[in-house]
Design a protein around this motif. Sequence first.
Motif: not given
Length: 334
Positions: A152-153, A192-198, A242-243
């Motif tokens: 997590t950032i 629907q929520l923000p999906y934040v993968v960086k 999971v991603e």
Amino acid sequence: MVVSIGFEGSANKLGIGIVRDGEVLSNSRKTYITPPGEGFLPRETALHHRANVIPLLKQALLEAKVKPEEIDIVCYTKGPGMAAPLLTVATVAQTVAQLWNKPIIGVNHCIGHIEMGRLITKCDNPTVLYVSGGNTQIIAYARRRYRIFGETIDMAIGNCLDRFARTLKLSNDPSPGYNIEQLAKKGKKLLQLPYVVKGMDVSFSGILSHIEERANNLIASGEYTPEDLCFSLQETIFAMLVETTERAMAHCGSQEVLIVGGVGCNVRLQEMMAAMCKERGAKLYATDERYCIDNGAMIAQAGWEMFRTGITTPWEETTCTQRYRTDEVEVTWR
């Protein structure tokens, strides 16, 4: 034969466990629970630990049927964690080590979770998802270190769930995350929520702000129920984990996943991870609340692993630190 006692107190769980050569003899725990809508503060948490640590120590020794003279090594959580609780429990461990004339080892909290998971599940060399109130990391072992592939950032996933539980005024007994999980099982409508993968990292603060700001209006209008919102939050943030875990597996060529940390008890997270593993022909390993949630036995086990390779902590270094990276520790036992 080596008998190890472990003291854990990095957050609101006070734990003392005793391990003998990979066998858990006792694993006593006491949780500081605050009123609904409130988090736990360092000072009050430390006072809770101070009031309960001696009775818990007596209980652990009694359950293990072990006398102080039979203990070979005293282990304690060096960090990461909250300063006041860490110091309170470390002081007790230091005192016990002196009174019993035993060597002492400061253990990394995350390493404790990993080694306990490896012990209980008997997995070989897994990609590790470490999810708790204070930490979120995707980890793999390489070249005598537990390497962090992603994390997590901003805030940890457990903290995100706890904060949303406060918004809904859910009980903290046995834990806010557990109560969110129970409500989420009844949720039917996905928001629907923000999906934040960086890259390999994830971010939860924006998702939390988004759902916190809208929760009361959505519930008041009847558009969504609290159950729906808990369901939506879990589905979104677990999918992110999971991603990133799958990407780490692909990078490492891994066919095993081990979930550790308090949030690792969540059955829905385990189901989603198991589905991904099945698609890849991989295997998922997880434990129940006895070993997922912070406990003393995991500190005893990690300390036992360190001790059998000749590691002890010099007395002048028996300190605590709120920031103690997983990859700072040289893994001499693998």
